[in-house]
Scaffold this active site. Structure first.
Site, PDB file in Angstrom:
ATOM      1  N   GLN A  75     -43.252 109.301 -89.133  1.00 37.73           N
ATOM      2  CA  GLN A  75     -42.027 109.959 -89.618  1.00 37.73           C
ATOM      3  C   GLN A  75     -42.272 110.647 -90.951  1.00 37.73           C
ATOM      4  O   GLN A  75     -42.902 110.082 -91.854  1.00 37.73           O
ATOM      5  CB  GLN A  75     -40.925 108.914 -89.766  1.00 37.73           C
ATOM      6  CG  GLN A  75     -39.708 109.417 -90.525  1.00 37.73           C
ATOM      7  CD  GLN A  75     -38.401 108.787 -90.125  1.00 37.73           C
ATOM      8  OE1 GLN A  75     -37.937 108.986 -89.003  1.00 37.73           O
ATOM      9  NE2 GLN A  75     -37.839 108.035 -91.038  1.00 37.73           N
ATOM     10  N   HIS A 154     -37.741 114.504-100.805  1.00 39.45           N
ATOM     11  CA  HIS A 154     -36.864 113.396-100.417  1.00 39.45           C
ATOM     12  C   HIS A 154     -36.410 112.611-101.663  1.00 39.45           C
ATOM     13  O   HIS A 154     -36.749 111.440-101.821  1.00 39.45           O
ATOM     14  CB  HIS A 154     -37.647 112.481 -99.466  1.00 39.45           C
ATOM     15  CG  HIS A 154     -36.812 111.579 -98.618  1.00 39.45           C
ATOM     16  ND1 HIS A 154     -36.002 110.606 -99.150  1.00 39.45           N
ATOM     17  CD2 HIS A 154     -36.656 111.490 -97.278  1.00 39.45           C
ATOM     18  CE1 HIS A 154     -35.401 109.962 -98.184  1.00 39.45           C
ATOM     19  NE2 HIS A 154     -35.768 110.477 -97.034  1.00 39.45           N
ATOM     20  N   GLU A 257     -31.531 115.726-100.892  1.00 38.11           N
ATOM     21  CA  GLU A 257     -32.899 116.169-100.600  1.00 38.11           C
ATOM     22  C   GLU A 257     -32.918 117.650-100.202  1.00 38.11           C
ATOM     23  O   GLU A 257     -32.295 118.028 -99.206  1.00 38.11           O
ATOM     24  CB  GLU A 257     -33.465 115.328 -99.467  1.00 38.11           C
ATOM     25  CG  GLU A 257     -33.222 113.827 -99.593  1.00 38.11           C
ATOM     26  CD  GLU A 257     -33.318 113.085 -98.272  1.00 38.11           C
ATOM     27  OE1 GLU A 257     -33.996 113.571 -97.346  1.00 38.11           O
ATOM     28  OE2 GLU A 257     -32.696 112.011 -98.153  1.00 38.11           O
TER      29      GLU A 257
HETATM   30  O1  TA6 Z   1     -33.872 111.931 -95.244  1.00 36.23           O
HETATM   31  C1  TA6 Z   1     -33.085 110.965 -94.570  1.00 36.23           C
HETATM   32  C2  TA6 Z   1     -33.963 110.239 -93.564  1.00 36.23           C
HETATM   33  O2  TA6 Z   1     -34.476 111.125 -92.604  1.00 36.23           O
HETATM   34  C3  TA6 Z   1     -33.144 109.136 -92.930  1.00 36.23           C
HETATM   35  O3  TA6 Z   1     -32.897 109.395 -91.559  1.00 36.23           O
HETATM   36  C4  TA6 Z   1     -34.003 107.888 -93.146  1.00 36.23           C
HETATM   37  O4  TA6 Z   1     -34.886 107.707 -92.050  1.00 36.23           O
HETATM   38  C5  TA6 Z   1     -34.720 108.258 -94.427  1.00 36.23           C
HETATM   39  O5  TA6 Z   1     -35.083 109.615 -94.231  1.00 36.23           O
HETATM   40  C6  TA6 Z   1     -35.860 107.367 -94.822  1.00 36.23           C
HETATM   41  O6  TA6 Z   1     -36.939 107.588 -93.978  1.00 36.23           O
HETATM   42  P1  TA6 Z   1     -38.264 106.706 -94.236  1.00 36.23           P
HETATM   43  O7  TA6 Z   1     -39.253 107.180 -93.203  1.00 36.23           O
HETATM   44  O8  TA6 Z   1     -38.714 106.984 -95.647  1.00 36.23           O
HETATM   45  O9  TA6 Z   1     -37.863 105.275 -94.081  1.00 36.23           O
END
Ligand code: TA6
Length: 282
Positions: A75, A154, A257
């Site tokens: 992610q 972020h 963000e």
């Molecule tokens: O930017 C928001 C987001 O996409 C949320 O959906 C949540 O998943 C957050 O990022 C944190 O993501 P991470 O992979 O750092 O736990």
């Protein structure tokens, strides 16, 4: 004024007393402090040994936002999970101190290269003044083919009490609500407050927003080259579900963000792209 590298963290100091810290891991800004006030949130349970993206500060999302079915990357991509090269001081004068970091395709793992087989070079510039912190990313497509990417800063802001905080400037913009499986709606509030889980991608947003910290202080968020703005607070249940985030820490942070995430940024071979944000105490 100075910038020094110690234990894989660059500390930037401005003559006003403002400081910032950038971890080489992810080129993650992990502190922005003016007159003894820390403006960024880093979880007390953040893992700082390079085994996981840092939970807080300004993690740099690239080349994907979230996960993508055809791209087997973790992610939010590999940039926040990679060690960047420190390129040193770019400018150092009365007004500002700026430093740069770089990440190139040949620094990635074999798996990352297989998942995202593009030749590229990232240069990330962090600039500290008395009252502002600027973070700008330049992406160079060093490939012979076009390249598409998402990117996002972020940013985790530290707040005294989430109940007193509001985000101003997003009224009338369309957003995708990830809490409602991506359903879209139009924001009807001029001041967005947080009293439950919020995870929204506001699309094609104007470049100036304000974060009202609720204690008489505001932070102006001015983006450039970035189309979208994400607002996120995990709230109670999601906070409990994150091992690197305290159960009660949702009360002392909000993510606002800036990024280009709703659509791919497309670059022709040899092209460069720059986007970023300026955070200013107002
Ligand atoms: O930017 C928001 C987001 O996409 C949320 O959906 C949540 O998943 C957050 O990022 C944190 O993501 P991470 O992979 O750092 O736990």
């Amino acid at each position: 004024m100075s910038a020094t590298l110690t234990d894989k963290v660059v500390t930037i100091e401005h003559s006003s007393g403002a400081t910032a810290k950038v971890a080489l891991f992810g080129a993650t800004v992990i502190s922005w402090d003016t007159n003894g006030t820390e403006h960024l949130f880093v979880s007390k349970q953040a893992i700082l040994d390079g085994s996981k993206a840092i939970r807080g500060g300004i993690p740099l999302v690239f080349p994907i936002f979230g996960t993508k079915p055809q791209i087997s990357l973790p992610q939010h991509g590999f940039a926040r999970n990679s060690y960047w090269d420190y390129l040193g001081i770019l400018t150092e004068n009365e007004k500002e101190v700026s430093v740069r970091f770089a990440l190139k395709d040949n620094q990635l793992t074999k798996e990352q290269r297989q998942a995202w087989p593009h030749s590229f070079r990232l240069v990330y510039t962090v600039t500290l003044t008395a009252k502002s912190l600027k973070t700008y990313l330049t992406v160079k497509n060093e490939d012979s083919d076009t390249m598409e990417f998402n990117t996002l800063l972020h940013t985790y802001f530290r707040v005294k009490n989430i109940a007193d905080v509001s985000v101003e400037g997003l009224q009338n913009y369309t957003y995708a609500d990830k809490v409602l499986s991506g359903a879209t709606d139009v924001e009807n509030r001029d001041k967005i407050t947080i009293s439950s889980e919020v995870d929204r991608v506001y699309q094609n947003v104007k470049d100036h927003l304000e974060l009202n910290l609720g204690d008489g202080n505001k932070i102006a968020i001015d983006k450039s080259g970035m189309k979208d703005t994400v607002v996120w607070n995990p709230w109670i249940e999601k906070a409990k579900g994150m091992g690197d985030f305290g159960d009660e820490e949702y009360k002392e942070m909000i993510c606002v963000e800036t990024g280009s995430v709703a659509q791919w940024v497309r670059m022709e071979a040899g092209q460069s792209w720059t986007g970023g944000q300026t955070l200013t105490l107002v």
